[in-house]
Design a protein around this motif. Structure first.
Motif, short mmCIF file in Angstrom:
data_model
loop_
_atom_site.label_atom_id
_atom_site.label_comp_id
_atom_site.label_asym_id
_atom_site.label_seq_id
_atom_site.Cartn_x
_atom_site.Cartn_y
_atom_site.Cartn_z
N THR A 64 -34.77 39.90 -77.23
CA THR A 64 -35.93 40.26 -76.41
C THR A 64 -36.71 38.97 -76.18
OG1 THR A 64 -37.28 40.80 -78.33
CG2 THR A 64 -36.09 42.62 -77.28
N ALA A 65 -37.30 38.85 -74.99
CA ALA A 65 -37.98 37.61 -74.63
C ALA A 65 -39.18 37.87 -73.73
CB ALA A 65 -37.00 36.66 -73.96
N PRO A 66 -40.30 38.30 -74.29
CA PRO A 66 -41.50 38.38 -73.46
C PRO A 66 -42.03 36.97 -73.18
CG PRO A 66 -42.00 39.00 -75.73
CD PRO A 66 -40.52 38.77 -75.66
N ALA A 67 -42.49 36.77 -71.94
CA ALA A 67 -42.96 35.44 -71.55
C ALA A 67 -44.20 35.57 -70.66
CB ALA A 67 -41.88 34.69 -70.80
N LEU A 68 -45.05 34.56 -70.72
CA LEU A 68 -46.23 34.48 -69.87
C LEU A 68 -46.20 33.13 -69.16
CD1 LEU A 68 -48.98 35.56 -68.89
CD2 LEU A 68 -50.00 34.38 -70.87
N THR A 69 -46.37 33.17 -67.83
CA THR A 69 -46.41 31.95 -67.02
C THR A 69 -47.76 31.86 -66.33
OG1 THR A 69 -44.03 32.07 -66.61
CG2 THR A 69 -45.32 30.69 -65.12
N LEU A 70 -48.41 30.71 -66.47
CA LEU A 70 -49.65 30.42 -65.76
C LEU A 70 -49.37 29.25 -64.82
CD1 LEU A 70 -52.11 30.57 -68.79
CD2 LEU A 70 -51.60 32.38 -67.13
N ARG A 71 -49.77 29.38 -63.56
CA ARG A 71 -49.44 28.36 -62.57
C ARG A 71 -50.61 28.17 -61.61
NH1 ARG A 71 -44.22 26.95 -59.92
NH2 ARG A 71 -44.72 26.12 -57.88
N GLY A 72 -50.83 26.94 -61.21
CA GLY A 72 -51.86 26.65 -60.23
C GLY A 72 -51.48 25.44 -59.41
N ALA A 95 -47.52 26.39 -67.08
CA ALA A 95 -47.20 26.52 -68.50
C ALA A 95 -46.46 27.85 -68.69
CB ALA A 95 -48.46 26.50 -69.35
N VAL A 96 -45.33 27.79 -69.39
CA VAL A 96 -44.53 28.99 -69.66
C VAL A 96 -44.37 29.11 -71.18
CG1 VAL A 96 -42.33 30.17 -69.29
CG2 VAL A 96 -43.24 28.64 -67.52
N THR A 97 -44.83 30.22 -71.73
CA THR A 97 -44.70 30.49 -73.15
C THR A 97 -43.81 31.71 -73.34
OG1 THR A 97 -46.89 29.60 -73.58
CG2 THR A 97 -45.96 31.01 -75.27
N THR A 98 -42.76 31.54 -74.14
CA THR A 98 -41.80 32.62 -74.39
C THR A 98 -41.60 32.78 -75.89
OG1 THR A 98 -40.66 31.99 -72.35
CG2 THR A 98 -39.49 33.48 -73.83
N ARG A 99 -41.50 34.03 -76.33
CA ARG A 99 -41.19 34.33 -77.74
C ARG A 99 -39.90 35.13 -77.78
NH1 ARG A 99 -43.62 34.77 -82.80
NH2 ARG A 99 -42.91 36.54 -84.03
N TYR A 100 -38.85 34.49 -78.25
CA TYR A 100 -37.53 35.13 -78.36
C TYR A 100 -37.40 35.78 -79.72
CZ TYR A 100 -36.39 32.08 -74.44
OH TYR A 100 -36.38 31.44 -73.24
N THR A 101 -36.97 37.04 -79.74
CA THR A 101 -36.62 37.72 -80.97
C THR A 101 -35.12 37.95 -80.92
OG1 THR A 101 -38.77 38.80 -81.06
CG2 THR A 101 -37.02 39.76 -82.40
N LEU A 102 -34.41 37.43 -81.92
CA LEU A 102 -32.95 37.44 -81.93
C LEU A 102 -32.41 38.21 -83.12
CD1 LEU A 102 -32.61 33.62 -81.31
CD2 LEU A 102 -32.29 35.38 -79.60
N ASP A 103 -31.37 38.99 -82.88
CA ASP A 103 -30.61 39.66 -83.93
C ASP A 103 -29.15 39.49 -83.55
OD1 ASP A 103 -29.51 41.22 -85.90
OD2 ASP A 103 -30.45 43.09 -85.25
N ILE A 104 -28.47 38.60 -84.26
CA ILE A 104 -27.09 38.22 -83.92
C ILE A 104 -26.17 38.51 -85.09
CG2 ILE A 104 -25.58 36.30 -83.26
CD1 ILE A 104 -28.12 34.92 -82.13
N ALA A 105 -25.06 39.17 -84.83
CA ALA A 105 -23.99 39.38 -85.80
C ALA A 105 -22.69 39.30 -85.01
CB ALA A 105 -24.13 40.71 -86.51
N THR A 134 -41.17 29.15 -77.57
CA THR A 134 -41.10 27.94 -76.76
C THR A 134 -42.28 27.89 -75.81
OG1 THR A 134 -39.80 28.95 -75.00
CG2 THR A 134 -38.57 27.94 -76.79
N THR A 135 -42.74 26.69 -75.55
CA THR A 135 -43.74 26.45 -74.52
C THR A 135 -43.24 25.28 -73.68
OG1 THR A 135 -45.54 27.22 -75.91
CG2 THR A 135 -46.14 25.83 -74.04
N ASN A 136 -43.10 25.52 -72.39
CA ASN A 136 -42.67 24.47 -71.47
C ASN A 136 -43.79 24.23 -70.46
OD1 ASN A 136 -40.11 24.27 -72.68
ND2 ASN A 136 -39.43 26.05 -71.56
N LEU A 137 -44.02 22.96 -70.16
CA LEU A 137 -45.09 22.56 -69.26
C LEU A 137 -44.52 21.78 -68.09
CD1 LEU A 137 -47.42 21.21 -72.09
CD2 LEU A 137 -47.55 23.46 -71.00
N ALA A 138 -45.19 21.85 -66.95
CA ALA A 138 -44.75 21.08 -65.79
C ALA A 138 -45.96 20.67 -64.96
CB ALA A 138 -43.79 21.90 -64.93
N THR A 139 -45.83 19.56 -64.29
CA THR A 139 -46.83 19.12 -63.32
C THR A 139 -46.09 18.46 -62.16
OG1 THR A 139 -48.89 17.90 -63.00
CG2 THR A 139 -47.25 16.88 -64.41
#
Length: 186
Positions: A64-72, A95-105, A134-139
């Motif tokens: 699961t990967a909810p993310a929030l992007t703020l852009r201007g 700015a893009v902030t994502t929180r990945y929740t992983l369950d791998i087998a 993760t947080t990724n930034l761009a300009t």
């Protein structure tokens, strides 16, 4: 919701099941501003993504990967300057902030050149359960102008910062647009 479920037996035994499912939902809010030569755009976008893969009773991959992007961004235009027309300077960031929740087998990876081993549907030697943020930034910035009535040139630069990997990517940008006729452009 995009799902595919298959069984390798007519009895639909759970150990013969294969499931692949992808789901997401996105919500975006945006605002625009314009005053004379200035234009600005602001946006916030949230997305919730889920990917599920299951093979039999033991092997699975759930993300699961909810993310929030703020852009201007903002644009400043000038009709004429230095023999050029319709100049446009654009700059912005996101700015893009994502929180990945992983369950791998999953089973051990097969490497190229290694002999094949028998398939073991109970092999879950690659396992992980946890979260990664993760947080990724761009300009970026660009300057565009008409050289004459038929030719427009835009030059720019974008900088991406990938904070988890501590990596930067500098990307130059260029575009030349030529109007071939009054109704056709290239």
């Amino acid at each position: 919701d995009d799902a595919m479920e298959l069984y390798a037996s007519k009895d639909e035994n759970p150990d013969k099941r294969f499931l692949n499912r992808t789901r997401f939902v996105r919500v975006t809010a945006a605002a625009r501003y314009h005053d004379g030569p200035w234009t600005a755009k602001l946006a916030a976008s949230g997305i919730a993504q889920q990917f599920t893969f299951e093979r039999g009773l033991y092997q699975h991959l759930d993300v699961t990967a909810p993310a929030l992007t703020l852009r201007g961004d903002a644009t400043r235009t000038i009709d004429r300057a230095a023999g050029l027309s319709q100049l446009a300077w654009r700059f912005g960031g996101e700015a893009v902030t994502t929180r990945y929740t992983l369950d791998i087998a999953m089973p051990a990876d097969r490497r190229e050149g290694e002999g094949g081993s028998p398939d073991d549907p109970m092999d879950t030697s690659n396992s992980y359960r946890g979260t990664i943020s993760t947080t990724n930034l761009a300009t970026w910035s660009s300057l565009g102008a008409n050289l004459d009535d038929r030719v427009r040139v835009t030059l720019g630069m974008r900088l991406d910062a990938f904070t988890r990997a501590h990596d930067l990517a500098l990307q130059p940008r260029a575009e030349v647009a030529v109007k071939l006729t009054s109704k056709l452009g290239a």
